[in-house]
Motif scaffolding. Sequence first.
Motif, PDB file in Angstrom:
ATOM      1  N   GLN A   1     -19.389  36.685-108.017  1.00  0.00           N
ATOM      2  CA  GLN A   1     -18.898  37.977-107.543  1.00  0.00           C
ATOM      3  C   GLN A   1     -18.383  37.955-106.100  1.00  0.00           C
ATOM      4  O   GLN A   1     -17.326  38.537-105.820  1.00  0.00           O
ATOM      5  N   PRO A   2     -19.073  37.331-105.142  1.00  0.00           N
ATOM      6  CA  PRO A   2     -18.522  37.318-103.777  1.00  0.00           C
ATOM      7  C   PRO A   2     -17.144  36.671-103.704  1.00  0.00           C
ATOM      8  O   PRO A   2     -16.261  37.148-102.974  1.00  0.00           O
ATOM      9  N   ARG A   3     -16.929  35.609-104.450  1.00  0.00           N
ATOM     10  CA  ARG A   3     -15.616  34.941-104.449  1.00  0.00           C
ATOM     11  C   ARG A   3     -14.560  35.812-105.117  1.00  0.00           C
ATOM     12  O   ARG A   3     -13.414  35.887-104.650  1.00  0.00           O
ATOM     13  N   ILE A   4     -14.924  36.463-106.212  1.00  0.00           N
ATOM     14  CA  ILE A   4     -13.963  37.311-106.919  1.00  0.00           C
ATOM     15  C   ILE A   4     -13.549  38.485-106.043  1.00  0.00           C
ATOM     16  O   ILE A   4     -12.352  38.813-105.928  1.00  0.00           O
ATOM     17  N   ARG A   5     -14.518  39.121-105.402  1.00  0.00           N
ATOM     18  CA  ARG A   5     -14.204  40.241-104.508  1.00  0.00           C
ATOM     19  C   ARG A   5     -13.323  39.788-103.348  1.00  0.00           C
ATOM     20  O   ARG A   5     -12.384  40.480-102.950  1.00  0.00           O
ATOM     21  N   ALA A   6     -13.639  38.635-102.786  1.00  0.00           N
ATOM     22  CA  ALA A   6     -12.845  38.124-101.674  1.00  0.00           C
ATOM     23  C   ALA A   6     -11.416  37.822-102.117  1.00  0.00           C
ATOM     24  O   ALA A   6     -10.453  38.093-101.377  1.00  0.00           O
ATOM     25  N   ALA A   7     -11.269  37.274-103.305  1.00  0.00           N
ATOM     26  CA  ALA A   7      -9.929  36.969-103.809  1.00  0.00           C
ATOM     27  C   ALA A   7      -9.131  38.243-104.070  1.00  0.00           C
ATOM     28  O   ALA A   7      -7.945  38.333-103.739  1.00  0.00           O
ATOM     29  N   LEU A   8      -9.776  39.243-104.659  1.00  0.00           N
ATOM     30  CA  LEU A   8      -9.090  40.522-104.884  1.00  0.00           C
ATOM     31  C   LEU A   8      -8.687  41.154-103.558  1.00  0.00           C
ATOM     32  O   LEU A   8      -7.573  41.683-103.421  1.00  0.00           O
ATOM     33  N   ALA A   9      -9.586  41.108-102.578  1.00  0.00           N
ATOM     34  CA  ALA A   9      -9.278  41.681-101.273  1.00  0.00           C
ATOM     35  C   ALA A   9      -8.095  40.967-100.625  1.00  0.00           C
ATOM     36  O   ALA A   9      -7.218  41.602-100.017  1.00  0.00           O
ATOM     37  N   ALA A  10      -8.053  39.641-100.750  1.00  0.00           N
ATOM     38  CA  ALA A  10      -6.950  38.885-100.166  1.00  0.00           C
ATOM     39  C   ALA A  10      -5.617  39.273-100.799  1.00  0.00           C
ATOM     40  O   ALA A  10      -4.595  39.390-100.108  1.00  0.00           O
ATOM     41  N   ILE A  11      -5.629  39.492-102.109  1.00  0.00           N
ATOM     42  CA  ILE A  11      -4.399  39.874-102.804  1.00  0.00           C
ATOM     43  C   ILE A  11      -3.963  41.276-102.398  1.00  0.00           C
ATOM     44  O   ILE A  11      -2.798  41.514-102.034  1.00  0.00           O
ATOM     45  N   VAL A  12      -4.895  42.213-102.451  1.00  0.00           N
ATOM     46  CA  VAL A  12      -4.563  43.607-102.136  1.00  0.00           C
ATOM     47  C   VAL A  12      -4.060  43.727-100.703  1.00  0.00           C
ATOM     48  O   VAL A  12      -3.107  44.467-100.421  1.00  0.00           O
ATOM     49  N   ALA A  13      -4.668  42.987 -99.785  1.00  0.00           N
ATOM     50  CA  ALA A  13      -4.324  43.115 -98.364  1.00  0.00           C
ATOM     51  C   ALA A  13      -2.890  42.705 -98.063  1.00  0.00           C
ATOM     52  O   ALA A  13      -2.295  43.205 -97.097  1.00  0.00           O
ATOM     53  N   VAL A  14      -2.322  41.793 -98.855  1.00  0.00           N
ATOM     54  CA  VAL A  14      -0.975  41.302 -98.541  1.00  0.00           C
ATOM     55  C   VAL A  14       0.122  42.037 -99.315  1.00  0.00           C
ATOM     56  O   VAL A  14       1.298  41.749 -99.132  1.00  0.00           O
ATOM     57  N   ILE A  15      -0.252  42.989-100.159  1.00  0.00           N
ATOM     58  CA  ILE A  15       0.756  43.760-100.879  1.00  0.00           C
ATOM     59  C   ILE A  15       1.203  44.928-100.003  1.00  0.00           C
ATOM     60  O   ILE A  15       0.387  45.751 -99.585  1.00  0.00           O
TER      61      ILE A  15
END
Length: 299
Positions: A238-252
């Motif tokens: 879960q920590p990795r998945i949340r971090a990956a989602l956050a990284a994607i959302v932040a650059v859109i």
Amino acid sequence: MDETDDTRPRIAVIGGSGLYELLDQDSRIDVEIATPYGSPSGTITVGDFAGRRVAFVTRHGAGHALAPHEINYRANMWALASLGVRVVVSSSAVGGISTEVGIGGFVIPDQMLDRTTTRESSYSGEGLLIHLPFSDPFTPELVAIARDAVRTLGEEIPDFGTIAVIDGPRFSTRAESRVLRRDGADIINMTQYPEAALAQELGMGIVNLSFVTDSDAGETHDDAVDADTVLHRLSAAQPRIRAALAAIVAVIDPDYTPPRLVPEAVTRRILARPVVPAAAPAGECAGGGNTSAAEEVAR
């Protein structure tokens, strides 16, 4: 939902198995939305995530109550579009079919093999015929952006990814898994279709973050997937998945406009369809509020 254009969510995150909470608790607003297709999987939550105003929905509903074939995909995507969402970032647990995809890694797919048979997969009907161009089932620009974003976290992301989508809820036989591998699938899942098609009929771009929990049917009995293994590995990741989602959302870019694959007038007609009041108690909401949200988008 009574929000200005500046505060309405332009990005949505769809939580897959194991992802039931995402947004900052102090910023979240729960929104019940009735749709022309019945109730979504659950309450749509709007709030702050990764510096963006985001709408969040749990695909399988509260407590993972909905099997893949029971999910009301049309209602989910219509509800998001009615809020003004332009980009959908979905998350999924997947099995790895290709030997090039390892357990515990991420894949951001760019192609799809639809092997579903029973799902309502289009907004066509009621005098409206939609021939969706679907050569790229995930928005190519968003796929490239997402891969680069997740790589900044030190994660290895392959430059390929074909996802096979099956009805479920049972897992594959070993023979079925071999056939899908032969046909070019790298990963397998039960929910990515028709989400991707419906999003693009409604003028939304879409990208998927897949986490590989298993090797599907495997080559031996000991390799075969089971639900407990999937949920255990998801929980640990879960920590990795949340971090990956956050990284994607932040650059859109919040002003990002996805390519329009169907005429805008078609999307307007879909969003202008009358809503069906949800059954009590799960989805009760004032029909007028939801209708006005859809009408605001359609203008």
